[in-house]
Design an enzyme around this catalytic site. Structure first.
Site, mmCIF file in Angstrom:
data_model
loop_
_atom_site.group_PDB
_atom_site.id
_atom_site.type_symbol
_atom_site.label_atom_id
_atom_site.label_comp_id
_atom_site.label_asym_id
_atom_site.label_seq_id
_atom_site.Cartn_x
_atom_site.Cartn_y
_atom_site.Cartn_z
ATOM 1 N N ARG A 173 -4.624 19.798 -10.916
ATOM 2 C CA ARG A 173 -5.091 20.187 -12.249
ATOM 3 C C ARG A 173 -6.359 21.026 -12.183
ATOM 4 O O ARG A 173 -6.620 21.822 -13.065
ATOM 5 C CB ARG A 173 -5.400 18.949 -13.084
ATOM 6 N N PHE A 230 0.388 19.318 -15.020
ATOM 7 C CA PHE A 230 1.759 18.840 -14.775
ATOM 8 C C PHE A 230 2.588 18.710 -16.044
ATOM 9 O O PHE A 230 3.811 18.765 -16.010
ATOM 10 C CB PHE A 230 1.745 17.471 -14.074
ATOM 11 N N HIS A 251 6.048 3.485 3.398
ATOM 12 C CA HIS A 251 5.376 4.026 4.586
ATOM 13 C C HIS A 251 5.482 3.089 5.786
ATOM 14 O O HIS A 251 5.293 3.520 6.919
ATOM 15 C CB HIS A 251 3.931 4.431 4.276
ATOM 16 N N GLU A 309 -4.270 -8.633 4.805
ATOM 17 C CA GLU A 309 -5.243 -7.546 4.669
ATOM 18 C C GLU A 309 -6.618 -8.115 4.370
ATOM 19 O O GLU A 309 -6.725 -9.142 3.685
ATOM 20 C CB GLU A 309 -4.850 -6.629 3.510
ATOM 21 N N HIS A 315 7.378 -3.400 1.386
ATOM 22 C CA HIS A 315 7.072 -3.480 2.818
ATOM 23 C C HIS A 315 7.629 -4.742 3.495
ATOM 24 O O HIS A 315 8.250 -4.661 4.550
ATOM 25 C CB HIS A 315 5.562 -3.430 3.043
ATOM 26 N N LYS A 342 -4.401 -10.240 0.050
ATOM 27 C CA LYS A 342 -5.591 -9.382 0.150
ATOM 28 C C LYS A 342 -6.814 -10.291 0.278
ATOM 29 O O LYS A 342 -6.760 -11.468 -0.060
ATOM 30 C CB LYS A 342 -5.745 -8.522 -1.097
ATOM 31 N N LYS A 352 -7.085 -8.266 9.270
ATOM 32 C CA LYS A 352 -5.941 -7.401 8.959
ATOM 33 C C LYS A 352 -4.946 -7.555 10.086
ATOM 34 O O LYS A 352 -5.252 -7.261 11.248
ATOM 35 C CB LYS A 352 -6.377 -5.940 8.844
HETATM 36 C C1 BG6 Z 1 0.286 -0.066 -0.010
HETATM 37 C C2 BG6 Z 1 -0.213 -1.062 -1.021
HETATM 38 O O1 BG6 Z 1 1.630 0.230 -0.247
HETATM 39 O O2 BG6 Z 1 0.148 -0.611 1.306
HETATM 40 C C3 BG6 Z 1 -1.656 -1.426 -0.733
HETATM 41 O O3 BG6 Z 1 -0.108 -0.522 -2.338
HETATM 42 C C4 BG6 Z 1 -1.802 -1.916 0.683
HETATM 43 O O4 BG6 Z 1 -2.102 -2.438 -1.639
HETATM 44 C C5 BG6 Z 1 -1.185 -0.911 1.677
HETATM 45 O O5 BG6 Z 1 -3.184 -2.105 0.963
HETATM 46 C C6 BG6 Z 1 -1.152 -1.490 3.087
HETATM 47 O O6 BG6 Z 1 -0.737 -0.510 3.991
HETATM 48 P P1 BG6 Z 1 -1.151 -0.568 5.531
HETATM 49 O O7 BG6 Z 1 -0.454 0.587 6.159
HETATM 50 O O8 BG6 Z 1 -2.658 -0.455 5.572
HETATM 51 O O9 BG6 Z 1 -0.701 -1.905 6.054
#
Ligand code: BG6
Length: 486
Positions: A46, A90, A173, A211, A235, A336, A341
């Site tokens: 934007r 957008f 991811h 985490e 995930h 969290k 982690k």
């Molecule tokens: C994201 C979540 O999809 O994944 C986050 O929205 C989370 O809340 C993150 O912290 C964790 O990803 P990674 O790769 O750090 O384990």
């Protein structure tokens, strides 16, 4: 597959995701020489800045994000030459004409929507209405795809009106992580492992995604979502699929995705009658993490509801109703504000049926621990004879260790987004989530949410920096088992 001319257009290119993940990923692919000469890049945002302004921003951002030894002026110079910046509102259809003028029809168009999901529909519609899409155009969508089954269908239907399913790349991811793909290698390239991978040998499975971070300034979003939707629906269930699915006929996208869907559909529904024994919810209160004081969830910046009951931790005992996994619980937990982690999968093997070692010393000796992050590696715990003249035949646990993590930092493990972008360029969907997977996982999560809402399942407080609520220990200890590492 021969290389194609590709125009990648990133919507939300000045946003957080682009800055933290996409730009560094593109840079690393360039630096490793894997970014084809035939790829052009446009960032759409934007802000009224020119390409030069964007490049200045991107260079600063990259230097902040990348490890210093990874910086190369030459690689950045090469990447920078590919970029154009297009300033575009957008929601304003007329602005898409600027994009139309930039794209070249004979190239493969890839639209990456690093935007809030509420924009997926409107952006697709405008792209369509302004002639920026052809039959081969691809679209990449970030999670969340909806917040339940119904809303995910609306998103998928809307995007599906303009893009064919084979051209929709839904990102989880975790599938881009090297170590997650390594689960496929571990299971299907090792006869030794594969032949022991079922309810005759395996007692139970644990999947932990812990985490230390809190909700990172996303209170408004997170409070509507909670840990089940934020982490489990995507995930953790994807990890569960990688552990539990049958060997696919091949690594073709359709084959893998079909096997994952079968697992998701075989998950036993946790209804109101079971929820108390099968799920635990938690929320962090103030505590200490790595020697620093941390505020509780309802004291986080942006909190608008100090009485919020949104869960920041969830532990679940799941079952898969199929031949291979009948009777094998899958304990899932994620939270969290925890002490460390760590993402890991633990496969705990059964005891021998007949005891020949004194005091059942052989019991519980075999565990396979797959550490996905950090310090990626695999450990196999095995029983071995204690080397001693005193004991006749006593056992001790020894560990076979396979480290992927290079403590010296010489071998860089690529980030998930590097792999995922490369797969989008190749046009290969094997690491992306199909609509059927999304719907099956929402179906299971929706039932769980309905059950815990109906039963008003308590949200247990845990101190930030702990390993979660005590109730989560009970979930597994009730079955005479314990979480790995505790
Ligand atoms: C994201 C979540 O999809 O994944 C986050 O929205 C989370 O809340 C993150 O912290 C964790 O990803 P990674 O790769 O750090 O384990």
């Amino acid at each position: 597959m021969s290389e194609q001319n590709i125009d990648l257009v990133i919507f939300g290119g000045l946003g957080d995701l682009a800055g933290r993940k996409l730009l560094p990923a593109l840079y690393q692919i360039e630096r490793s020489g894997l970014l084809s000469e035939r790829i052009r890049l446009a960032v759409v945002g934007r802000d009224e800045i020119e390409t030069q302004g964007f490049l200045k921003y991107a260079e600063t951002r990259l230097k902040q994000t990348l490890a210093a030894p990874d910086w190369s002026d030459a690689a950045w110079g090469k990447l920078a030459r590919r970029f154009s910046y297009l300033s575009l509102d957008f929601s304003n259809k007329k602005h898409y004409e600027r994009l139309k003028a930039w794209i070249t029809p004979e190239r493969v168009l890839v639209y990456y929507l690093a935007t809030p999901p509420s924009l997926f529909g409107p952006i697709s519609q405008h792209l369509n209405d302004t002639g920026c899409i052809d039959a081969a155009a691809r679209i990449v969508l970030e999670k969340p795809i909806g917040h339940d089954l119904e809303s995910s269908r609306v998103v998928n239907d809307t995007v599906g009106r303009f893009f064919a399913e084979r051209n929709i790349y839904r990102i989880d991811h975790y599938l881009g992580k090297e170590t997650v793909q390594n689960l496929l290698a571990l299971r299907f390239a090792n006869r030794l492992i594969n032949s022991q991978w079922d309810n005759t040998c395996i007692d139970h499975v644990q999947i932990t995604v812990a985490e230390t971070v809190g909700i990172e300034g996303r209170w408004g979003y997170y409070d509507q979502v909670g840990q089940l939707r934020d982490m489990v629906q995507n995930h953790l269930l994807q990890l569960l699929c990688m552990v539990a699915m049958e060997p696919p006929n091949s690594f073709a996208a359709d084959e893998i995705r079909a096997e994952k869907v079968k697992i998701l559909r075989a998950l036993t529904i946790i209804d109101a009658s079971k929820v108390e024994d099968h799920a635990v919810r938690g929320q962090y209160s103030a505590g200490w993490i790595a020697g620093e004081p941390v505020v509780g969830y309802t004291e986080e910046a942006g909190c608008t509801n100090p009485h919020s009951k949104t869960e920041t931790f969830v532990a679940i005992k799941a079952h898969i109703d199929n031949w291979r996994w009948s009777g094998v619980p899958f304990y899932l937990r994620t939270g969290k504000g925890l002490s460390e982690k760590v993402t890991q999968v633990v496969i705990a093997y059964k005891h021998h049926p007949h005891a020949i070692f004194p005091d059942r010393q052989d019991a519980g000796m075999n565990r396979l621990v797959i550490r996905l992050q950090p310090n990626e590696g695999i450990q196999l715990e095995m029983a071995s004879k204690k080397q001693s003249l005193k004991d006749r035949l006593s056992l001790e646990k020894r560990i076979l260790n396979l480290d992927f993590f290079d403590a010296a930092g010489e071998v860089r493990i690529p980030d998930a987004y590097e792999r995922l972008l490369l797969e989008v360029f190749k046009g290969d969907q094997w690491l992306f989530v199909s609509r059927e997977e999304i719907e099956a996982s929402w179906h299971w999560c929706d039932s769980l949410i309905a059950a815990w809402t109906a039963e008003a399942l308590k949200v247990h407080r845990y101190s930030a920096g702990s390993s979660g609520p005590a109730k989560a220990e009970m979930l597994i200890e009730r079955d005479d088992r314990s979480w790995f590492g505790e």
